[in-house]
Scaffold this motif. Structure first.
Motif, mmCIF file in Angstrom:
data_model
loop_
_atom_site.group_PDB
_atom_site.id
_atom_site.type_symbol
_atom_site.label_atom_id
_atom_site.label_comp_id
_atom_site.label_asym_id
_atom_site.label_seq_id
_atom_site.Cartn_x
_atom_site.Cartn_y
_atom_site.Cartn_z
ATOM 1 N N THR A 1 0.837 -1.202 0.000
ATOM 2 C CA THR A 1 0.000 0.000 0.000
ATOM 3 C C THR A 1 0.869 1.248 0.000
ATOM 4 O O THR A 1 0.633 2.195 -0.765
ATOM 5 C CB THR A 1 -0.950 -0.001 1.208
ATOM 6 N N LYS A 2 1.881 1.261 0.849
ATOM 7 C CA LYS A 2 2.790 2.403 0.929
ATOM 8 C C LYS A 2 3.520 2.604 -0.398
ATOM 9 O O LYS A 2 3.593 3.726 -0.918
ATOM 10 C CB LYS A 2 3.795 2.184 2.051
ATOM 11 N N ALA A 3 4.055 1.535 -0.969
ATOM 12 C CA ALA A 3 4.799 1.635 -2.217
ATOM 13 C C ALA A 3 3.910 2.117 -3.361
ATOM 14 O O ALA A 3 4.326 2.963 -4.170
ATOM 15 C CB ALA A 3 5.425 0.284 -2.567
ATOM 16 N N LEU A 4 2.688 1.619 -3.427
ATOM 17 C CA LEU A 4 1.764 2.025 -4.478
ATOM 18 C C LEU A 4 1.370 3.488 -4.326
ATOM 19 O O LEU A 4 1.333 4.240 -5.304
ATOM 20 C CB LEU A 4 0.518 1.135 -4.464
ATOM 21 N N ALA A 5 1.090 3.932 -3.102
ATOM 22 C CA ALA A 5 0.734 5.328 -2.863
ATOM 23 C C ALA A 5 1.892 6.259 -3.224
ATOM 24 O O ALA A 5 1.686 7.298 -3.869
ATOM 25 C CB ALA A 5 0.327 5.531 -1.400
ATOM 26 N N GLU A 6 3.110 5.888 -2.835
ATOM 27 C CA GLU A 6 4.270 6.716 -3.169
ATOM 28 C C GLU A 6 4.477 6.794 -4.674
ATOM 29 O O GLU A 6 4.766 7.861 -5.213
ATOM 30 C CB GLU A 6 5.524 6.163 -2.492
ATOM 31 N N ARG A 7 4.323 5.677 -5.355
ATOM 32 C CA ARG A 7 4.490 5.668 -6.812
ATOM 33 C C ARG A 7 3.442 6.555 -7.472
ATOM 34 O O ARG A 7 3.748 7.334 -8.370
ATOM 35 C CB ARG A 7 4.385 4.230 -7.323
ATOM 36 N N ALA A 8 2.194 6.462 -7.019
ATOM 37 C CA ALA A 8 1.120 7.275 -7.596
ATOM 38 C C ALA A 8 1.355 8.759 -7.343
ATOM 39 O O ALA A 8 1.181 9.592 -8.245
ATOM 40 C CB ALA A 8 -0.228 6.848 -7.021
ATOM 41 N N LEU A 9 1.765 9.126 -6.136
ATOM 42 C CA LEU A 9 2.013 10.527 -5.821
ATOM 43 C C LEU A 9 3.203 11.082 -6.611
ATOM 44 O O LEU A 9 3.157 12.225 -7.078
ATOM 45 C CB LEU A 9 2.242 10.704 -4.318
ATOM 46 N N ASN A 10 4.254 10.292 -6.757
ATOM 47 C CA ASN A 10 5.401 10.737 -7.547
ATOM 48 C C ASN A 10 5.021 10.937 -9.009
ATOM 49 O O ASN A 10 5.441 11.911 -9.641
ATOM 50 C CB ASN A 10 6.553 9.741 -7.436
ATOM 51 N N THR A 11 4.211 10.036 -9.544
ATOM 52 C CA THR A 11 3.755 10.162 -10.923
ATOM 53 C C THR A 11 2.891 11.403 -11.090
ATOM 54 O O THR A 11 3.045 12.161 -12.046
ATOM 55 C CB THR A 11 2.973 8.905 -11.351
ATOM 56 N N GLU A 12 1.990 11.636 -10.134
ATOM 57 C CA GLU A 12 1.133 12.814 -10.191
ATOM 58 C C GLU A 12 1.963 14.096 -10.148
ATOM 59 O O GLU A 12 1.714 15.033 -10.899
ATOM 60 C CB GLU A 12 0.134 12.783 -9.036
ATOM 61 N N MET A 13 2.965 14.137 -9.283
ATOM 62 C CA MET A 13 3.807 15.324 -9.174
ATOM 63 C C MET A 13 4.594 15.554 -10.464
ATOM 64 O O MET A 13 4.698 16.682 -10.941
ATOM 65 C CB MET A 13 4.762 15.197 -7.985
ATOM 66 N N THR A 14 5.114 14.496 -11.025
ATOM 67 C CA THR A 14 5.858 14.618 -12.276
ATOM 68 C C THR A 14 4.966 15.161 -13.380
ATOM 69 O O THR A 14 5.354 16.078 -14.116
ATOM 70 C CB THR A 14 6.453 13.257 -12.681
ATOM 71 N N LEU A 15 3.769 14.616 -13.501
ATOM 72 C CA LEU A 15 2.830 15.103 -14.519
ATOM 73 C C LEU A 15 2.468 16.560 -14.284
ATOM 74 O O LEU A 15 2.401 17.352 -15.222
ATOM 75 C CB LEU A 15 1.569 14.235 -14.537
ATOM 76 N N HIS A 16 2.244 16.924 -13.042
ATOM 77 C CA HIS A 16 1.887 18.299 -12.705
ATOM 78 C C HIS A 16 3.020 19.261 -13.080
ATOM 79 O O HIS A 16 2.789 20.305 -13.694
ATOM 80 C CB HIS A 16 1.575 18.407 -11.206
ATOM 81 N N LEU A 17 4.255 18.897 -12.730
ATOM 82 C CA LEU A 17 5.388 19.767 -13.051
ATOM 83 C C LEU A 17 5.618 19.843 -14.554
ATOM 84 O O LEU A 17 5.970 20.911 -15.073
ATOM 85 C CB LEU A 17 6.646 19.281 -12.333
ATOM 86 N N ASP A 18 5.415 18.741 -15.261
ATOM 87 C CA ASP A 18 5.551 18.761 -16.719
ATOM 88 C C ASP A 18 4.511 19.681 -17.348
ATOM 89 O O ASP A 18 4.805 20.398 -18.303
ATOM 90 C CB ASP A 18 5.424 17.355 -17.300
ATOM 91 N N GLU A 19 3.288 19.671 -16.826
ATOM 92 C CA GLU A 19 2.237 20.552 -17.345
ATOM 93 C C GLU A 19 2.593 22.019 -17.107
ATOM 94 O O GLU A 19 2.384 22.854 -17.981
ATOM 95 C CB GLU A 19 0.900 20.231 -16.686
ATOM 96 N N GLU A 20 3.142 22.332 -15.933
ATOM 97 C CA GLU A 20 3.537 23.711 -15.658
ATOM 98 C C GLU A 20 4.622 24.163 -16.626
ATOM 99 O O GLU A 20 4.585 25.282 -17.123
ATOM 100 C CB GLU A 20 4.032 23.846 -14.217
#
Length: 62
Positions: free
Chosen positions: A31-50
């Motif tokens: 659960t921890k590993a999946l949540a961290e992976r999802a949050l890192n992916t979301e942050m990367t996508l967000h920064l790429d959009e900016e």
């Protein structure tokens, strides 16, 4: 999307219920590993959009 049943079998093979569901069990770790992976992916996508929008670089980047 489905999870490979063979992979699940290998993860639980030879483990006690405490190893699976305990405070530090494999379910907690997955659960921890999946949540961290999802949050890192979301942050990367967000920064790429900016960056694509031409937002000024204010130091908030990886």
């Amino acid at each position: 999307m489905s999870i490979d049943k063979d992979l699940l079998d290998r993860l639980v093979e030879g483990r006690s219920p405490g190893d699976l569901f305990g405070k530090n069990g494999i379910l907690s770790e997955l659960t921890k590993a999946l949540a961290e992976r999802a949050l890192n992916t979301e942050m990367t996508l967000h920064l790429d959009e900016e960056r694509a929008d031409g937002a000024p670089d204010e130091g908030n980047q990886r």
